[in-house]
Each structure stands twice: as C-alpha cells, then as structure tokens.
Design an enzyme around this catalytic site. Structure first.
Site, PDB file in Angstrom:
ATOM      1  N   HIS A  13     -51.513 -18.537  27.972  1.00  0.00           N
ATOM      2  CA  HIS A  13     -51.138 -17.859  29.231  1.00  0.00           C
ATOM      3  C   HIS A  13     -52.405 -17.411  29.971  1.00  0.00           C
ATOM      4  O   HIS A  13     -53.004 -16.407  29.608  1.00  0.00           O
ATOM      5  CB  HIS A  13     -50.259 -16.633  28.915  1.00  0.00           C
ATOM      6  CG  HIS A  13     -49.747 -15.911  30.113  1.00  0.00           C
ATOM      7  ND1 HIS A  13     -48.440 -15.492  30.213  1.00  0.00           N
ATOM      8  CD2 HIS A  13     -50.333 -15.522  31.269  1.00  0.00           C
ATOM      9  CE1 HIS A  13     -48.261 -14.875  31.364  1.00  0.00           C
ATOM     10  NE2 HIS A  13     -49.416 -14.866  32.028  1.00  0.00           N
ATOM     11  N   ARG A  17     -56.190 -18.527  39.225  1.00  0.00           N
ATOM     12  CA  ARG A  17     -56.279 -18.342  40.697  1.00  0.00           C
ATOM     13  C   ARG A  17     -56.721 -19.648  41.365  1.00  0.00           C
ATOM     14  O   ARG A  17     -56.522 -20.713  40.838  1.00  0.00           O
ATOM     15  CB  ARG A  17     -57.238 -17.186  41.056  1.00  0.00           C
ATOM     16  CG  ARG A  17     -57.066 -15.922  40.251  1.00  0.00           C
ATOM     17  CD  ARG A  17     -55.674 -15.325  40.355  1.00  0.00           C
ATOM     18  NE  ARG A  17     -55.641 -13.994  39.782  1.00  0.00           N
ATOM     19  CZ  ARG A  17     -54.519 -13.419  39.371  1.00  0.00           C
ATOM     20  NH1 ARG A  17     -53.358 -14.031  39.443  1.00  0.00           N
ATOM     21  NH2 ARG A  17     -54.544 -12.207  38.873  1.00  0.00           N
ATOM     22  N   ASN A  41     -48.572 -18.682  39.700  1.00  0.00           N
ATOM     23  CA  ASN A  41     -48.279 -17.670  40.738  1.00  0.00           C
ATOM     24  C   ASN A  41     -49.417 -17.546  41.746  1.00  0.00           C
ATOM     25  O   ASN A  41     -49.975 -16.478  41.959  1.00  0.00           O
ATOM     26  CB  ASN A  41     -47.952 -16.305  40.105  1.00  0.00           C
ATOM     27  CG  ASN A  41     -49.097 -15.710  39.312  1.00  0.00           C
ATOM     28  OD1 ASN A  41     -49.933 -16.436  38.777  1.00  0.00           O
ATOM     29  ND2 ASN A  41     -49.151 -14.398  39.222  1.00  0.00           N
ATOM     30  N   LYS A  99     -42.022 -21.613  34.689  1.00  0.00           N
ATOM     31  CA  LYS A  99     -42.150 -20.162  34.544  1.00  0.00           C
ATOM     32  C   LYS A  99     -41.089 -19.437  35.358  1.00  0.00           C
ATOM     33  O   LYS A  99     -40.912 -19.707  36.543  1.00  0.00           O
ATOM     34  CB  LYS A  99     -43.551 -19.762  35.041  1.00  0.00           C
ATOM     35  CG  LYS A  99     -43.780 -18.282  35.161  1.00  0.00           C
ATOM     36  CD  LYS A  99     -44.273 -17.668  33.882  1.00  0.00           C
ATOM     37  CE  LYS A  99     -44.408 -16.169  34.008  1.00  0.00           C
ATOM     38  NZ  LYS A  99     -45.467 -15.614  33.226  1.00  0.00           N
ATOM     39  N   LEU A 219     -49.242  -5.617  34.119  1.00  0.00           N
ATOM     40  CA  LEU A 219     -47.795  -5.693  33.963  1.00  0.00           C
ATOM     41  C   LEU A 219     -47.437  -6.766  32.947  1.00  0.00           C
ATOM     42  O   LEU A 219     -48.038  -7.847  33.010  1.00  0.00           O
ATOM     43  CB  LEU A 219     -47.125  -6.001  35.307  1.00  0.00           C
ATOM     44  CG  LEU A 219     -47.174  -4.846  36.312  1.00  0.00           C
ATOM     45  CD1 LEU A 219     -46.701  -5.298  37.673  1.00  0.00           C
ATOM     46  CD2 LEU A 219     -46.338  -3.656  35.816  1.00  0.00           C
ATOM     47  N   HIS A 252     -58.778  -9.991  39.210  1.00  0.00           N
ATOM     48  CA  HIS A 252     -58.669  -9.503  40.593  1.00  0.00           C
ATOM     49  C   HIS A 252     -60.046  -8.976  40.961  1.00  0.00           C
ATOM     50  O   HIS A 252     -60.721  -8.358  40.115  1.00  0.00           O
ATOM     51  CB  HIS A 252     -57.668  -8.345  40.692  1.00  0.00           C
ATOM     52  CG  HIS A 252     -56.245  -8.739  40.448  1.00  0.00           C
ATOM     53  ND1 HIS A 252     -55.454  -9.303  41.422  1.00  0.00           N
ATOM     54  CD2 HIS A 252     -55.471  -8.650  39.344  1.00  0.00           C
ATOM     55  CE1 HIS A 252     -54.245  -9.545  40.930  1.00  0.00           C
ATOM     56  NE2 HIS A 252     -54.230  -9.158  39.659  1.00  0.00           N
ATOM     57  N   ALA A 264     -52.186  -5.330  39.608  1.00  0.00           N
ATOM     58  CA  ALA A 264     -51.998  -5.363  38.152  1.00  0.00           C
ATOM     59  C   ALA A 264     -52.717  -6.579  37.593  1.00  0.00           C
ATOM     60  O   ALA A 264     -52.596  -7.675  38.131  1.00  0.00           O
ATOM     61  CB  ALA A 264     -50.517  -5.445  37.829  1.00  0.00           C
TER      62      ALA A 264
HETATM   63  O1  DOR Z   1     -50.889  -7.778  34.982  1.00  0.00           O
HETATM   64  C1  DOR Z   1     -50.467  -8.839  35.402  1.00  0.00           C
HETATM   65  N1  DOR Z   1     -51.185  -9.596  36.268  1.00  0.00           N
HETATM   66  N2  DOR Z   1     -49.269  -9.240  35.012  1.00  0.00           N
HETATM   67  C2  DOR Z   1     -48.675 -10.324  35.529  1.00  0.00           C
HETATM   68  O2  DOR Z   1     -47.572 -10.614  35.156  1.00  0.00           O
HETATM   69  C3  DOR Z   1     -49.340 -11.100  36.597  1.00  0.00           C
HETATM   70  C4  DOR Z   1     -50.784 -10.918  36.580  1.00  0.00           C
HETATM   71  C5  DOR Z   1     -51.472 -11.422  37.828  1.00  0.00           C
HETATM   72  O3  DOR Z   1     -51.161 -12.526  38.276  1.00  0.00           O
HETATM   73  O4  DOR Z   1     -52.335 -10.706  38.335  1.00  0.00           O
HETATM   74 ZN    ZN Z   2     -49.531 -13.478  33.540  1.00  0.00          ZN
END
Ligand code: DOR
Ligand code: ZN
Length: 349
Positions: A13, A17, A41, A99, A219, A252, A264
């Site tokens: 996992h 980006r 995502n 997903k 998260l 991030h 998150a």
């Molecule tokens: O903390 C997280 N960051 N949890 C996720 O499910 C997504 C991820 C992200 O894409 O930044």
């Molecule tokens: Zn994730």
C-alpha cells in the site's frame, strides 16, 4: 553485531502521487521494496485501464536504474465503474486490484462510493474473476466519532460484503483497532489486512500530548494503546498468516501538513523496515519479520515470493534519521517514531 537476512520485502500500500512529488518519493520505496501496490487516489483518480497504463509509465520513469522494482496498479472504484472495462483491465494484466474508498473517508475520496448497492455488481464480477478488493474501512456517517469509524465500517459494511460475496478476496487496509484484528482473524480465509509502521509505533496520545503533531496525523487516525498492542500482537505472532505490511506512505508537502486544516498522511517509506525491525525485536519476534514484510502478502495475492534478499544490521547506536525529502523548494517530513531505532537496512541512505 546482530544481523538478519530476509527475502526482499514488498509494500502492499503506497501513495506515489504524481509530478515532482512522485519523482522525489518513488526512489524511497524502490530502494527497499521489490513490489508495491500503488494507490489510485490522484486528482483526477485512476479510473480505467488507460489511466493505469499512463500512471505506471510515470512511475517507471522515476525508478532509479539500480533498482529492480515492479509497481502493481489499482483502479479507483466509483458508482460509475464499468464492470466489463474493469474485467478487461484486470485480465490484460494492467491492473492488479481495485480500491474502495467510501466517499469522503480520506484524501481525494470525493469520487468514491456513497451507496454500496451501486457497486455490488462490480464486486460480483471481481469475485468471479478473482480480482482483489482493497478497502479503506471507515464509516463516513457524520455522527460517528472519528475514533469509532473503523469498527462501525466493519459492523455495518464489511460484514455485509463478506457475507454477500464469500469468494471475494478482500484486504482491509491499514487496520487500527483490536476489533479489526479479531474480525480478520476469525473471518473467512480470503479476508486479510495490512498494517502500517506508524500504527504499530504510535498511539493517539502521540498526536496530542505536549502539543499537536500534524506529522502524526493520518487516516484512519491513531487509536488507544490497547489497539496498538493488538496490532503488534497479530503482526508479530508465530501464527500470523493474514496480516502484512502496507506502509500507507502518504507524502504531503510540509505546508499542507503544518497549517490550520492539515492533510492526513505520514510519509514513512525511508525507514519503514528499520522501524519494523525494532518493533519486532522489542517484542522478541524478529524471526517473524520476514513473514510480515515479505511472505504473507505474496501468498494472499497468489504471486511468487521475491528471489533477492536484504540484510538488516543491528547497530550499537541508534540510527540517524534524515529529517525531510526535498521537493523543489519545499519538503516532505520523513516519519520518525519517538523511540530509538538500532536496526539499519544495508542499502539505507
Ligand atoms: O492518512 C492517509 N493519507 N490516509 C489515507 O487513507 C489516504 C492518505 C493520502 O492519500 O494522503
Ligand atoms: Zn492509503
């Protein structure tokens, strides 16, 4: 000096980006891992075979020549996902899994699924063709407390999916609670879970006590110590065959973390293996590390184990962590737990 040699690990996992951030973070994974499941995502998300092929190319261009690395691509399920397209993408070998993000559960999940019934026929197809389903398992009901969202999802949604589709191969991702460990352990054989290094290393006090720590915000959110201990117990157990590593490394830029409404995600790929070795060692289970990082995932996904090996050495002094990874004029903070780590991957930089 103590040392262990293990099969080269996989990361089930990751978030790579795109653009310059991708170029900076990909080598932090490919140095340590042979394969990784890549999350879809992005904005916009990876919705079809064409998107996955293009995205895979972008990743391949960022892999340093010295590294042998294989990205495993995923599709982002929406209420408009076409099951024939999904089946073709899978059977053509361009995508490895799909997903499920409940809409609004996490970063870039707005195009995710609001009404599970709208994707039931897609899930049926996945079950028929043996395509793995990866799940962000958190309820998005507004009135459910953020610390209860995983349990609520298991009770209300996951249990329903498992009962409706017993043949579907499911990975409950980045689990954080004792309830999740019990549900997966007692559940059907093709239900497994990934665990992150940070959920094994920290509890929710680490986010809040002594001042707020945005770099420990992710998260599903970190939970109580009893939950952390339940995760450690299943990950390090002699009997573990259902739990394996998914780092959920989620970079991030610093400005998007250290702000009034921070994102998150914890960027942990650089030292994930030394941190895990330390946790397993502290729990007198270093012999079970290989199952967690290199074997159980490959068994579940029915792909061969890696042929090459890596060596981890236990140093006399704690290792020094690099603080951040530069990305243009900004940076991404590298995850460092609040305990000393004596283990070092031989290829560590
Ligand atoms: O903390 C997280 N960051 N949890 C996720 O499910 C997504 C991820 C992200 O894409 O930044
Ligand atoms: Zn994730």
């Amino acid at each position: 000096m103590e040392k262990i040699e293990i099969i080269k690990p996989d990361d089930w996992h990751v978030h790579f980006r795109d653009g310059d951030l991708l170029k900076a973070v990909v080598p932090e994974t490919t140095r340590h891992f042979a394969r990784a499941i890549v999350m879809p995502n992005l904005t916009p998300p990876i919705l079809n075979e064409g998107d996955a092929i293009k995205y895979r190319k972008q990743i391949e261009e960022a892999i340093p020549r010295k590294d042998h690395f294989f990205p495993l691509m995923t599709l982002y399920l929406t209420e408009s996902t076409n099951k024939i397209d999904l089946k073709n993408a899978y059977e053509n070998g361009h995508v490895f899994a799909a997903k499920l993000y409940p809409a609004g559960a996490t970063t870039n999940s707005d195009s995710g699924v609001k009404d599970l019934n709208k994707i039931m026929s897609v899930l049926e197809t996945m079950s028929e063709i043996g395509m793995p389903l990866l799940i962000h398992g958190e309820s998005t009901e507004k009135n459910v407390d953020i610390f209860d969202r995983e349990k609520e999802f298991i009770d209300k949604t996951l249990d329903y999916i498992c009962k409706r589709l017993p043949e579907l191969r499911i990975t409950l991702e980045h689990i954080t609670t004792k309830e999740a460990t019990l549900y997966v352990n007692e559940g059907k054989q093709n239900l497994v879970a990934t665990i992150t290094p940070h959920h094994l290393a920290l509890n929710r006090n680490d986010i809040f006590v002594g001042g707020i720590k945005p770099h420990f915000y992710c998260l599903p959110i970190l939970k109580r110590e009893i939950h952390k201990n339940a995760l450690i117990k299943v990950a390090t157990s002699d009997e573990n065959s259902k739990f394996f590593l998914g780092t959920d490394t989620a970079p991030h830029l610093i400005g998007d973390k250290e702000t009034a409404c921070g994102c998150a995600g914890i960027f942990n790929s650089s030292y994930a293996l030394p941190i895990l070795a330390q946790i397993f060692d502290d729990n007198r289970s270093i012999k079970n590390l290989e199952k967690f990082v290199s074997i159980n995932g490959a068994v579940h996904y029915q792909i061969p184990q890696n042929k090459s090996k890596i060596t981890l050495n236990k140093q006399l002094k704690p290792i020094t962590f690099r603080k951040s990874l530069k990305v243009n004029r900004s940076e991404v903070i590298i995850f460092k737990p609040n305990f000393p780590v004596f283990w070092k991957n031989q290829v560590q930089n």
